[in-house]
Design an enzyme around this catalytic site. Structure first.
Site, PDB file in Angstrom:
ATOM      1  N   HIS A   1      -0.232   5.530  26.771  1.00  0.00           N
ATOM      2  CA  HIS A   1       0.375   4.320  27.340  1.00  0.00           C
ATOM      3  C   HIS A   1       0.166   4.353  28.854  1.00  0.00           C
ATOM      4  CE1 HIS A   1       2.345   2.676  23.793  1.00  0.00           C
ATOM      5  NE2 HIS A   1       2.608   3.912  23.433  1.00  0.00           N
TER       6      HIS A   1
ATOM      7  N   HIS B   1      -5.596   4.402  21.196  1.00  0.00           N
ATOM      8  CA  HIS B   1      -5.215   5.294  20.095  1.00  0.00           C
ATOM      9  C   HIS B   1      -6.480   5.855  19.460  1.00  0.00           C
ATOM     10  CE1 HIS B   1      -5.056   5.365  15.570  1.00  0.00           C
ATOM     11  NE2 HIS B   1      -4.195   6.321  15.846  1.00  0.00           N
TER      12      HIS B   1
END
Lengths: 293, 293
Positions: free
Chosen positions: B90, B100
């Site tokens: 993040h 991801h």
């Protein structure tokens, strides 16, 4: 709409009025919506001072309960009618607790019907006095209808509002009940009377706690902890709460379902609390089976 | 541990080194853990400047796959071994995308085995140039192994990283694949080679985007939007992501699973975007089937 949904609509309005009065008369935003398949609802949302984000949602929906949804409820498919009021309030002050209430009625065209509901309190910091006040009030409401209700529904809440992956309860619990029917009477008014009493107890159970706590001094650490606890609230609602999952998986109205999400939440890897801290006190009391009264 | 898990462990360390180098040499926090039922892992967590919260997790676990878990995987119960690397980053800047990656290997004592994995990019603000760069890089990695991989795994990612209750994809997608076996060869090295190539592409796919965007100017509205988009990320992971659900429901290590949660996220009732705004541009591109190349 029938007399039950009419009642729930007026309950929603009454609770919003009382909450608004308690929060500097800040008005709720009112959002009426229709469901393409039948029925609709009214979402009332407060972005207040004491209540940072609050949702008081009414709905009365009808239509066909498909095979998958019927299987999920363990009943036969057919036409259904469902109505209820759902509330989640996220207060601004970390020392004010989050509160949730739901009262609902469900019926099928084959004559099957039931009521369900619950109230539970989720403090960021557990204050035993608040928990005692809350549970004593709930017991009083229950005892007026059936002395078995409070112990049964309190245990049910402990089991329901539980995060297995954290091994902690969501908060200090409350009551939870589902598929309530008035077995001893032929009409449904006895069950409805109890559900009304639960709904009408909401403001007197929560507003005094809010007024006692909203000006509690707090620091950055308290705020950070509040955000972490709100993260747990998100985890419960999205991973474990049957109503939320059922709603999201059956094409329910997303904004109404997820109004329960906090205005701001945070996650930290493997957050640890200090020994002897109020945070540790809270964690050590997020257990099933605590008799708060 | 075998040569596959040894490889994954070294991949984790290599990626962490590169990410740390890219983020002012801020070191990862290293947290090794053991699983009571067998095996363990190492969680590496970065609380950086460019990356507000990043988790690069390695695990190699073994034990008995019970009936329920086996049924979930549609295989027979027995002893299993599973290893892999999972990453969620993040970033701090709303104009840097969330990323991801997962690469994994699974085997049963009856000889059944497969690889799985995927990479997907979740911009808070979609920049088509970043999406093109990202997908072009993925296609190049895939094409070196099998020309059918990119189109197949790109479509799979569109379908997998999708929020039905929002009718939006998580981001601009990427690739996703599961139960990959090298059908044309008798050994598993062909599949492993592809998975290695995916894992080793991670830094070259993400770090250039991070370095291009981390100093992008932003205002409060951009930050607010980032928190709302992170809320959607939470919704996907907790409601729809099979790996997260499987992990939480089968007593997986909660802190390792939920390291994917953002450091801070927010929810607002029925948030609306302005016509013609970059937020609206982003929402209008959270669709399946966009050919970014």
């Amino acid at each position: 709409m029938n007399h039950i949904s009419n009642y729930f609509k007026s309950l929603q309005e009454d609770i919003c009025q009382q909450l608004s009065d308690a929060d500097d008369c800040i008005p709720f935003i009112v959002d009426a919506w229709k469901r393409p398949e039948g029925g609709g609802g009214t979402s009332m949302v407060l972005n207040g001072k004491k209540i940072e984000k609050g949702g008081v949602m009414f709905s009365a929906v009808e239509g066909v309960l498909n095979e998958k949804a019927a299987k999920g409820l363990n009943i036969q498919a057919g036409d259904f009618f469902a109505t209820g009021v759902s509330i989640v309030l996220h207060p601004t002050n970390p020392f004010s607790p989050i509160i949730h209430m739901n009262v609902r009625y469900f019926e099928m065209d084959n004559g099957l019907w039931w009521f369900g509901g619950g109230i539970d309190l989720t403090p960021h910091y557990i204050d035993p006095d608040d928990a005692i006040f809350f549970h004593t009030g709930l017991k009083k409401v229950c005892d007026l209808h059936d002395p078995s209700f409070y112990p049964t529904f309190k245990t049910w809440a402990d089991d329901y509002f539980f995060l297995p992956h954290r091994k902690e309860t969501r908060g200090v619990g409350g009551i939870f009940f589902d598929r309530l029917v008035a077995a001893k009477r032929e009409d449904k008014e006895a069950s409805f009377d109890f559900v009304k009493a639960v709904g009408e107890s909401f403001c007197s159970l929560y507003i005094p706690i809010l007024q006692r706590t909203f000006h509690h001094p707090f620091n950055d650490l308290n705020k950070k902890w509040q955000y972490i606890r709100r993260g747990r609230y998100v985890e419960f609602n999205l991973v474990w709460d049957k109503g939320t999952k059922f709603g999201l998986e059956t094409n329910g109205r997303t904004e109404s379902i997820l109004v329960s999400m906090p205005p701001m939440a945070s996650w930290e890897y493997d957050h640890q609390v200090e020994n002897g801290s109020p945070e540790e006190f809270t964690l050590s009391h997020l257990k099933k089976g605590i008799n708060w009264i």
